[in-house]
Design an enzyme around this catalytic site. Sequence first.
Site, PDB file in Angstrom:
ATOM      1  N   GLU A 172     123.706   9.069  32.505  1.00 54.56           N
ATOM      2  CA  GLU A 172     122.793   9.708  33.281  1.00 54.56           C
ATOM      3  C   GLU A 172     121.465   8.970  33.832  1.00 54.56           C
ATOM      4  O   GLU A 172     121.239   7.469  33.145  1.00 54.56           O
ATOM      5  CB  GLU A 172     122.229  10.853  32.317  1.00 54.56           C
ATOM      6  CG  GLU A 172     123.254  11.848  31.755  1.00 54.56           C
ATOM      7  CD  GLU A 172     123.395  12.806  32.867  1.00 54.56           C
ATOM      8  OE1 GLU A 172     123.440  12.667  34.091  1.00 54.56           O
ATOM      9  OE2 GLU A 172     123.684  14.116  32.224  1.00 54.56           O
ATOM     10  N   ASN A 225     123.412  14.056  40.415  1.00 49.50           N
ATOM     11  CA  ASN A 225     122.067  13.538  40.360  1.00 49.50           C
ATOM     12  C   ASN A 225     122.567  11.822  40.198  1.00 49.50           C
ATOM     13  O   ASN A 225     121.918  11.080  39.762  1.00 49.50           O
ATOM     14  CB  ASN A 225     121.505  13.665  38.798  1.00 49.50           C
ATOM     15  CG  ASN A 225     122.260  13.541  37.612  1.00 49.50           C
ATOM     16  OD1 ASN A 225     123.601  13.156  37.799  1.00 49.50           O
ATOM     17  ND2 ASN A 225     121.747  14.020  36.647  1.00 49.50           N
TER      18      ASN A 225
END
Length: 242
Positions: free
Chosen positions: A143, A136
Amino acid sequence: MKLIKCKDYNEVSAAAANITAAQIKEKPGSVLGLPTGSTPLGMYKKLIEMNKSGEIDFSPVITFNLDEYYPISADNDQSYYYFMHKNFFDHININTQNIHILNGEADDPERECGDYEAMIENAGGIDLQVLGIGQNGHIGFNEPDDFLISATHKTHLTESTVKANSRFFSSIDEVPIYALTMGVGSILKAKKIIILISGKEKAEALKQLLSGKITTKNPSTMLNMHRDVTVIADEEALELIK
Ligand code: GLP
């Protein structure tokens, strides 16, 4: 951003090992920022060989690892402490006092992160930061989110990362949902950065990184703000690039 196009994983590992070795030869007391994950394993193997053959000396080298699960004990075989010793540090002539890894058992994680940031600063900053990338686009454990945190901090892992990393644990419930990680700002302070990208699972993240568009939804795109980044990618990872 410089791009080194490699045929396969082996070439990615060789290119990354050569750049790291050149850094150490140029400045024996280099400060290295190091990643975990399966991608850097080939590079670590090649660096071990170069150390054993006498080509490079790790005794004056200082290292800081990017991240660690939280909470996790150092002797847990899934900790990044364990990973780094088993796959790299136990096989090279590094001075153990020069190894720095965030403490996954710290009572006060905020303090641990602040101290870590200060230790990097005191060591003179990172000369070469080596990175992997999550599917991702995460770097370290930064993140995708609406905002990113600049300094070293405690973070919550996304569901997709917990799932991706569960392949190393006996069950998904054992994957820690928190981590301590260098922040995007800490990473961008490094003088030079290389990012290793292999396999088709990373193709979309790499395409976004190379697009030059910067978004917190793919933290690796922040690297576009740095003046000395080299992307080292193989054909599978580059499959979406014309
Ligand atoms: C973990 C690490 C990252 C690493 C990523 C990719 O989540 N925290 O630093 O880049 O995994 O791992 P792999 O190389 O196994 O795909």
